[in-house]
Design a protein around this motif. Structure first.
Motif, PDB file in Angstrom:
ATOM      1  N   LYS A  13      90.602   6.821  59.906  1.00  0.00           N
ATOM      2  CA  LYS A  13      90.400   6.899  58.539  1.00  0.00           C
ATOM      3  C   LYS A  13      91.790   6.653  57.807  1.00  0.00           C
ATOM      4  O   LYS A  13      92.355   6.079  58.216  1.00  0.00           O
ATOM      5  CB  LYS A  13      89.524   7.979  58.220  1.00  0.00           C
ATOM      6  CG  LYS A  13      88.074   8.241  59.163  1.00  0.00           C
ATOM      7  CD  LYS A  13      87.172   9.062  58.359  1.00  0.00           C
ATOM      8  CE  LYS A  13      86.055   9.159  59.456  1.00  0.00           C
ATOM      9  NZ  LYS A  13      84.998  10.346  58.818  1.00  0.00           N
ATOM     10  N   ASN A  64      87.552  -1.784  59.203  1.00  0.00           N
ATOM     11  CA  ASN A  64      86.880  -2.667  58.158  1.00  0.00           C
ATOM     12  C   ASN A  64      87.281  -4.123  58.295  1.00  0.00           C
ATOM     13  O   ASN A  64      88.542  -4.174  58.963  1.00  0.00           O
ATOM     14  CB  ASN A  64      86.900  -2.022  56.721  1.00  0.00           C
ATOM     15  CG  ASN A  64      86.007  -2.995  55.972  1.00  0.00           C
ATOM     16  OD1 ASN A  64      84.882  -3.308  56.370  1.00  0.00           O
ATOM     17  ND2 ASN A  64      86.492  -2.977  54.544  1.00  0.00           N
ATOM     18  N   GLU A  96      81.303   6.155  54.978  1.00  0.00           N
ATOM     19  CA  GLU A  96      82.071   5.968  53.757  1.00  0.00           C
ATOM     20  C   GLU A  96      82.223   4.925  52.988  1.00  0.00           C
ATOM     21  O   GLU A  96      82.524   4.819  51.963  1.00  0.00           O
ATOM     22  CB  GLU A  96      83.529   6.544  54.461  1.00  0.00           C
ATOM     23  CG  GLU A  96      83.329   8.184  54.980  1.00  0.00           C
ATOM     24  CD  GLU A  96      84.325   8.547  55.977  1.00  0.00           C
ATOM     25  OE1 GLU A  96      84.224   9.736  56.404  1.00  0.00           O
ATOM     26  OE2 GLU A  96      85.317   7.696  56.170  1.00  0.00           O
ATOM     27  N   ARG A  97      82.402   3.585  53.655  1.00  0.00           N
ATOM     28  CA  ARG A  97      82.250   2.391  53.148  1.00  0.00           C
ATOM     29  C   ARG A  97      81.267   2.280  52.151  1.00  0.00           C
ATOM     30  O   ARG A  97      81.160   1.581  51.078  1.00  0.00           O
ATOM     31  CB  ARG A  97      82.498   1.335  54.008  1.00  0.00           C
ATOM     32  CG  ARG A  97      83.545   1.371  55.089  1.00  0.00           C
ATOM     33  CD  ARG A  97      84.948   1.228  54.023  1.00  0.00           C
ATOM     34  NE  ARG A  97      84.968  -0.108  53.247  1.00  0.00           N
ATOM     35  CZ  ARG A  97      86.164  -0.156  52.355  1.00  0.00           C
ATOM     36  NH1 ARG A  97      87.155   0.389  52.592  1.00  0.00           N
ATOM     37  NH2 ARG A  97      85.889  -1.289  51.497  1.00  0.00           N
ATOM     38  N   ARG A  98      80.018   2.592  52.793  1.00  0.00           N
ATOM     39  CA  ARG A  98      78.877   2.320  52.113  1.00  0.00           C
ATOM     40  C   ARG A  98      78.639   3.437  50.866  1.00  0.00           C
ATOM     41  O   ARG A  98      78.219   3.006  49.679  1.00  0.00           O
ATOM     42  CB  ARG A  98      77.454   2.850  52.920  1.00  0.00           C
ATOM     43  CG  ARG A  98      77.339   1.766  54.246  1.00  0.00           C
ATOM     44  CD  ARG A  98      76.111   2.304  54.999  1.00  0.00           C
ATOM     45  NE  ARG A  98      76.121   1.587  56.358  1.00  0.00           N
ATOM     46  CZ  ARG A  98      75.203   0.422  56.211  1.00  0.00           C
ATOM     47  NH1 ARG A  98      74.531   0.040  55.493  1.00  0.00           N
ATOM     48  NH2 ARG A  98      75.159  -0.054  57.579  1.00  0.00           N
ATOM     49  N   PHE A 101      82.315   2.786  48.659  1.00  0.00           N
ATOM     50  CA  PHE A 101      82.992   1.052  48.169  1.00  0.00           C
ATOM     51  C   PHE A 101      81.840   0.256  48.025  1.00  0.00           C
ATOM     52  O   PHE A 101      82.080  -0.823  48.143  1.00  0.00           O
ATOM     53  CB  PHE A 101      83.845   0.900  49.150  1.00  0.00           C
ATOM     54  CG  PHE A 101      85.038   1.732  49.337  1.00  0.00           C
ATOM     55  CD1 PHE A 101      85.989   1.443  48.354  1.00  0.00           C
ATOM     56  CD2 PHE A 101      85.196   2.655  50.375  1.00  0.00           C
ATOM     57  CE1 PHE A 101      87.369   2.433  48.251  1.00  0.00           C
ATOM     58  CE2 PHE A 101      86.372   3.461  50.367  1.00  0.00           C
ATOM     59  CZ  PHE A 101      87.286   3.334  49.337  1.00  0.00           C
ATOM     60  N   GLU A 103      79.217  -0.756  50.221  1.00  0.00           N
ATOM     61  CA  GLU A 103      78.964  -1.528  51.307  1.00  0.00           C
ATOM     62  C   GLU A 103      77.216  -1.650  51.252  1.00  0.00           C
ATOM     63  O   GLU A 103      76.901  -0.538  51.452  1.00  0.00           O
ATOM     64  CB  GLU A 103      79.440  -0.957  52.438  1.00  0.00           C
ATOM     65  CG  GLU A 103      79.495  -1.912  53.746  1.00  0.00           C
ATOM     66  CD  GLU A 103      80.336  -3.112  53.791  1.00  0.00           C
ATOM     67  OE1 GLU A 103      80.217  -4.076  53.278  1.00  0.00           O
ATOM     68  OE2 GLU A 103      81.548  -2.980  54.307  1.00  0.00           O
ATOM     69  N   CYS A 108      77.218  -6.116  54.984  1.00  0.00           N
ATOM     70  CA  CYS A 108      77.285  -5.731  56.464  1.00  0.00           C
ATOM     71  C   CYS A 108      76.948  -6.934  57.434  1.00  0.00           C
ATOM     72  O   CYS A 108      77.675  -7.392  58.391  1.00  0.00           O
ATOM     73  CB  CYS A 108      76.694  -4.666  56.991  1.00  0.00           C
ATOM     74  SG  CYS A 108      77.138  -2.915  56.338  1.00  0.00           S
TER      75      CYS A 108
END
Length: 251
Positions: A13, A64, A96-98, A101, A103, A108
Motif C-alpha cells: 500500500k 493498480n 481501498e481503491r473502490r 477513489f 473504482e 475494473c
C-alpha cells in the motif's frame, strides 16, 4: 481437478521506503519457494525492486493500473508500462481503491482487459463491507462484482486470479474464520463456473486477504478452495512475510 499452485502477494500500500525494500530483498533474494511469491510496492520502488530481484523467483507487481492505455492522463500508469518495466501482475479493484477513489465494477472490467492485453496477470479484488455483511447480502455483492467485471472478459482461468478480501477484516485484526473463508471461496468458484464455465473456475486461483498473518495462514491455506493469500500489514515486516511464505510452501 486443475492443479493450482499457491500464490502469496505482499501489498505494501502507501507504506515502506528504501529501508523496507532493502530488508525485503535481503530476506528473499536467493531463496527458493514452490509457492509463487509476489511483492507489490509503491510504483516509485517497483523498478528498484525489479532490478534487485531480477535473478530471483519473486514476482514484482503493481497495486493498480490505469484504465487508459496511453494519452494525456497525468499521474496514470498503464498496464503496458508495468509489463515493459518487468512487472508480472497487478491488483485491480482493491477495496481501498473502490472506497476512496471511486473504482467501479465497470472500471475494473476495463482494467482487467488492459492487463490481459499485455499479458500482465490481473488480481481482481472483491469483497463485502460490514454493513453488507450484517445485512446478509455478502453473496449478492460478490456475484455482482464477479459478473459485472468478468462476464464479458475473454480469457482462460489461469490468466487471472480473484482475491476475496472482506472489507470488514482489512487492517482490523478480524480475519474471517478458515471455515467461513472456505465457504465463501467455494461460493466464488461456483459462481465463476456459472459465469465463465467449470473449466475456467477450476483453473482460476482464489486468494484470501484480510488481516492475514503467520498465525492464521496455515489454517486458511489448508482449505481446498483457498489458493493463496493477499497480505497487507504483515507484509511490511520482511521476516513476518517470509514466515507466511514458508507456511504456504509447507501446505
Amino acid at each position: 481437478m486443475a492443479e493450482r499452485n499457491p500464490l502469496v502477494i505482499a501489498n505494501w500500500k502507501l507504506n515502506g521506503g528504501i529501508d523496507l525494500l532493502c530488508t525485503s530483498v535481503a530476506a528473499f533474494i536467493g531463496k527458493h519457494f514452490e509457492t509463487d511469491i509476489a511483492i507489490c510496492p509503491p510504483y516509485i520502488y517497483m523498478r528498484d525492486m525489479l532490478n534487485f530481484l531480477q535473478h530471483s523467483e519473486i514476482i514484482v507487481g503493481s497495486q493498480n493500473i490505469s484504465k487508459y492505455a496511453s494519452g494525456a492522463y497525468t499521474g496514470e500508469t498503464s498496464a503496458k508500462m508495468v509489463k515493459q518495466a518487468g512487472g508480472g501482475l497487478c491488483l485491480i479493484g482493491h477495496s481501498e481503491r473502490r472506497q476512496m477513489f471511486g473504482e467501479s465494477n465497470a472500471s475494473c472490467q476495463i482494467k482487467v482487459n488492459q492487463a490481459l492485453e499485455v499479458n500482465l496477470m490481473p488480481i481482481l479484488c472483491i469483497g463485502e463491507n460490514l454493513q453488507q455483511r450484517d445485512a446478509g447480502v455478502t453473496k449478492d455483492v460478490l456475484f455482482k462484482q464477479l459478473e459485472e467485471t468478468l462476464g464479458e472478459i475473454e480469457c482462460s482461468g489461469e490468466q487471472l486470479c480473484v482475491a476475496y478480501e472482506p472489507v470488514w477484516a482489512i487492517g482490523t485484526g478480524k480475519a474471517a474464520s478458515p471455515d467461513d473463508a472456505q465457504n465463501i471461496h467455494a461460493y466464488i468458484r461456483c459462481q465463476l463456473a456459472s459465469i465463465k464455465g467449470e473449466d475456467f473456475a477450476e483453473k482460476v486461483r482464489i486468494l484470501y486477504g484480510g488481516s492475514v498473518n503467520k498465525d492464521n495462514a496455515a489454517d486458511l491455506l489448508k482449505n481446498k478452495d483457498i489458493d493463496g493469500l493477499l497480505v497487507g500489514g504483515a507484509s511490511l515486516d520482511a521476516e513476518h512475510f517470509m514466515q507466511i511464505c514458508k507456511v504456504a510452501d509447507a501446505n
